[in-house]
Design a protein around this motif. Structure first.
Motif, PDB file in Angstrom:
ATOM      1  N   MET A   1      31.439  61.436  66.075  1.00 35.18           N
ATOM      2  CA  MET A   1      30.295  60.698  66.565  1.00 35.18           C
ATOM      3  C   MET A   1      29.739  59.824  65.435  1.00 35.18           C
ATOM      4  SD  MET A   1      26.924  62.258  68.217  1.00 35.18           S
ATOM      5  CE  MET A   1      25.418  61.523  67.928  1.00 35.18           C
ATOM      6  N   ALA A   2      29.531  58.557  65.727  1.00 31.21           N
ATOM      7  CA  ALA A   2      29.031  57.613  64.738  1.00 31.21           C
ATOM      8  C   ALA A   2      27.535  57.793  64.558  1.00 31.21           C
ATOM      9  CB  ALA A   2      29.322  56.192  65.192  1.00 31.21           C
ATOM     10  N   GLU A   3      27.140  57.830  63.311  1.00 33.81           N
ATOM     11  CA  GLU A   3      25.716  57.996  63.027  1.00 33.81           C
ATOM     12  C   GLU A   3      25.015  56.641  63.107  1.00 33.81           C
ATOM     13  OE1 GLU A   3      24.540  60.376  59.700  1.00 33.81           O
ATOM     14  OE2 GLU A   3      26.526  61.259  59.600  1.00 33.81           O
ATOM     15  N   LYS A   4      23.728  56.669  63.417  1.00 29.54           N
ATOM     16  CA  LYS A   4      22.922  55.453  63.484  1.00 29.54           C
ATOM     17  C   LYS A   4      22.164  55.334  62.160  1.00 29.54           C
ATOM     18  CE  LYS A   4      23.146  54.519  68.029  1.00 29.54           C
ATOM     19  NZ  LYS A   4      23.264  53.352  68.743  1.00 29.54           N
ATOM     20  N   TYR A   5      22.249  54.156  61.537  1.00 33.78           N
ATOM     21  CA  TYR A   5      21.553  53.907  60.270  1.00 33.78           C
ATOM     22  C   TYR A   5      20.553  52.778  60.485  1.00 33.78           C
ATOM     23  CZ  TYR A   5      25.419  56.553  58.228  1.00 33.78           C
ATOM     24  OH  TYR A   5      26.327  57.513  57.926  1.00 33.78           O
ATOM     25  N   SER A   6      19.445  52.858  59.754  1.00 38.88           N
ATOM     26  CA  SER A   6      18.426  51.810  59.880  1.00 38.88           C
ATOM     27  C   SER A   6      18.913  50.541  59.174  1.00 38.88           C
ATOM     28  CB  SER A   6      17.106  52.272  59.259  1.00 38.88           C
ATOM     29  OG  SER A   6      17.252  52.365  57.857  1.00 38.88           O
ATOM     30  N   SER A   7      18.352  49.409  59.571  1.00 39.59           N
ATOM     31  CA  SER A   7      18.754  48.132  58.966  1.00 39.59           C
ATOM     32  C   SER A   7      18.373  48.083  57.486  1.00 39.59           C
ATOM     33  CB  SER A   7      18.128  46.965  59.723  1.00 39.59           C
ATOM     34  OG  SER A   7      16.721  47.065  59.721  1.00 39.59           O
ATOM     35  N   GLU A   8      17.253  48.747  57.114  1.00 33.92           N
ATOM     36  CA  GLU A   8      16.850  48.794  55.708  1.00 33.92           C
ATOM     37  C   GLU A   8      17.881  49.548  54.885  1.00 33.92           C
ATOM     38  OE1 GLU A   8      14.633  49.792  58.154  1.00 33.92           O
ATOM     39  OE2 GLU A   8      13.391  48.002  58.169  1.00 33.92           O
ATOM     40  N   PHE A   9      18.364  50.674  55.439  1.00 33.46           N
ATOM     41  CA  PHE A   9      19.364  51.488  54.754  1.00 33.46           C
ATOM     42  C   PHE A   9      20.666  50.700  54.599  1.00 33.46           C
ATOM     43  CE2 PHE A   9      22.880  54.582  54.824  1.00 33.46           C
ATOM     44  CZ  PHE A   9      22.564  55.316  53.691  1.00 33.46           C
ATOM     45  N   LYS A  10      21.078  50.011  55.656  1.00 32.26           N
ATOM     46  CA  LYS A  10      22.294  49.208  55.609  1.00 32.26           C
ATOM     47  C   LYS A  10      22.180  48.114  54.544  1.00 32.26           C
ATOM     48  CE  LYS A  10      23.383  49.670  60.540  1.00 32.26           C
ATOM     49  NZ  LYS A  10      23.519  48.916  61.803  1.00 32.26           N
ATOM     50  N   ALA A  11      21.043  47.440  54.518  1.00 28.94           N
ATOM     51  CA  ALA A  11      20.838  46.367  53.544  1.00 28.94           C
ATOM     52  C   ALA A  11      20.868  46.907  52.125  1.00 28.94           C
ATOM     53  CB  ALA A  11      19.513  45.657  53.814  1.00 28.94           C
ATOM     54  N   LYS A  12      20.237  48.079  51.918  1.00 32.49           N
ATOM     55  CA  LYS A  12      20.201  48.694  50.592  1.00 32.49           C
ATOM     56  C   LYS A  12      21.606  49.032  50.114  1.00 32.49           C
ATOM     57  CE  LYS A  12      18.678  52.931  48.365  1.00 32.49           C
ATOM     58  NZ  LYS A  12      18.069  54.215  48.590  1.00 32.49           N
ATOM     59  N   VAL A  13      22.405  49.645  50.954  1.00 29.41           N
ATOM     60  CA  VAL A  13      23.771  50.038  50.584  1.00 29.41           C
ATOM     61  C   VAL A  13      24.640  48.796  50.373  1.00 29.41           C
ATOM     62  CG1 VAL A  13      25.837  51.251  51.367  1.00 29.41           C
ATOM     63  CG2 VAL A  13      23.584  52.279  51.730  1.00 29.41           C
ATOM     64  N   ALA A  14      24.505  47.791  51.245  1.00 31.97           N
ATOM     65  CA  ALA A  14      25.312  46.576  51.132  1.00 31.97           C
ATOM     66  C   ALA A  14      24.967  45.810  49.860  1.00 31.97           C
ATOM     67  CB  ALA A  14      25.108  45.697  52.357  1.00 31.97           C
ATOM     68  N   LEU A  15      23.686  45.703  49.567  1.00 31.15           N
ATOM     69  CA  LEU A  15      23.270  45.009  48.343  1.00 31.15           C
ATOM     70  C   LEU A  15      23.771  45.722  47.099  1.00 31.15           C
ATOM     71  CD1 LEU A  15      19.631  43.895  49.186  1.00 31.15           C
ATOM     72  CD2 LEU A  15      21.602  42.427  48.759  1.00 31.15           C
ATOM     73  N   GLU A  16      23.705  47.037  47.112  1.00 28.68           N
ATOM     74  CA  GLU A  16      24.199  47.801  45.969  1.00 28.68           C
ATOM     75  C   GLU A  16      25.698  47.598  45.798  1.00 28.68           C
ATOM     76  OE1 GLU A  16      24.305  52.425  44.500  1.00 28.68           O
ATOM     77  OE2 GLU A  16      22.711  51.799  45.868  1.00 28.68           O
ATOM     78  N   ALA A  17      26.432  47.577  46.888  1.00 30.64           N
ATOM     79  CA  ALA A  17      27.885  47.377  46.825  1.00 30.64           C
ATOM     80  C   ALA A  17      28.219  45.973  46.337  1.00 30.64           C
ATOM     81  CB  ALA A  17      28.507  47.637  48.189  1.00 30.64           C
ATOM     82  N   VAL A  18      27.509  44.987  46.849  1.00 31.50           N
ATOM     83  CA  VAL A  18      27.762  43.607  46.446  1.00 31.50           C
ATOM     84  C   VAL A  18      27.400  43.411  44.982  1.00 31.50           C
ATOM     85  CG1 VAL A  18      27.000  41.231  46.776  1.00 31.50           C
ATOM     86  CG2 VAL A  18      27.529  42.642  48.753  1.00 31.50           C
ATOM     87  N   ALA A  19      26.299  43.991  44.559  1.00 26.30           N
ATOM     88  CA  ALA A  19      25.847  43.821  43.192  1.00 26.30           C
ATOM     89  C   ALA A  19      26.809  44.452  42.197  1.00 26.30           C
ATOM     90  CB  ALA A  19      24.449  44.418  43.020  1.00 26.30           C
TER      91      ALA A  19
END
Length: 178
Positions: A1-19
């Motif tokens: 089952m896929a978990e639901k993540y908030s948009s803030e959490f997604k942005a935080k993880v994506a920014l950290e990965a990109v950085a």
């Protein structure tokens, strides 16, 4: 089952990965307890939609109807002055400013004076060259040659018996013959 993540959490993880770059995606995924594929997908989505984020800001800035006046109260007079006039005060080093201005001005003046002297020298040399080749010097040479002929003995035509004597001698001879 896929978990639901908030948009803030997604942005935080994506920014950290990109950085931090691709080499640390695995660490970022472990840190936040998500799959690497999910981090890569969020980073790609962030990358694709980043222009839209700034695009909405530009639209808001361009719309003058959304601008509102704001009153700021502060005890820092320098900050209040800067906000009111749109600039921060700048302390200038007047000694350096005067030194470099004087040096620059002096160099320009020296350069201009050098150009003037060079042009005058070039003009003088050109005039000297022209005068040495002019008809005035030719006239002077011709006059000197004629003076020499008038004041010297010589043969004009040997067959006819015509000779040349200095003009002073000819005048004296004419005066004594009469």
């Amino acid at each position: 089952m896929a978990e639901k993540y908030s948009s803030e959490f997604k942005a935080k993880v994506a920014l950290e990965a990109v950085a931090q770059g691709r080499s640390v995606i695995e660490k970022v995924a472990e840190k936040h307890n998500v799959s690497e594929d999910q981090v890569i997908a969020w980073a790609a989505q962030l990358h694709e939609e980043a222009a839209k984020i700034f695009g909405t800001e530009t639209a808001v800035e361009a719309d003058d109807s959304l601008v509102e006046d704001v009153d700021i109260t502060t005890e820092d007079e320098e900050f209040a002055y800067a906000v009111g006039h749109g600039v921060m005060s700048d302390t200038l080093n007047y000694k350096k400013l005067i030194f470099w201005s004087t040096l620059g001005t002096s160099l320009v003046i020296i350069f201009v004076i050098g150009l003037v002297y060079f042009s005058q020298y070039s003009l003088f040399e050109a005039q000297k060259q022209v005068s040495s080749q002019s008809s005035v010097s030719d006239y002077s040479e011709l006059k000197a040659q004629q003076e020499q002929e008038l004041n010297s003995f010589g043969v004009v035509d040997l067959e006819e018996g015509i000779y040349r004597i200095p003009i002073d001698s000819a005048i004296s001879r004419i005066a004594t013959d009469q």
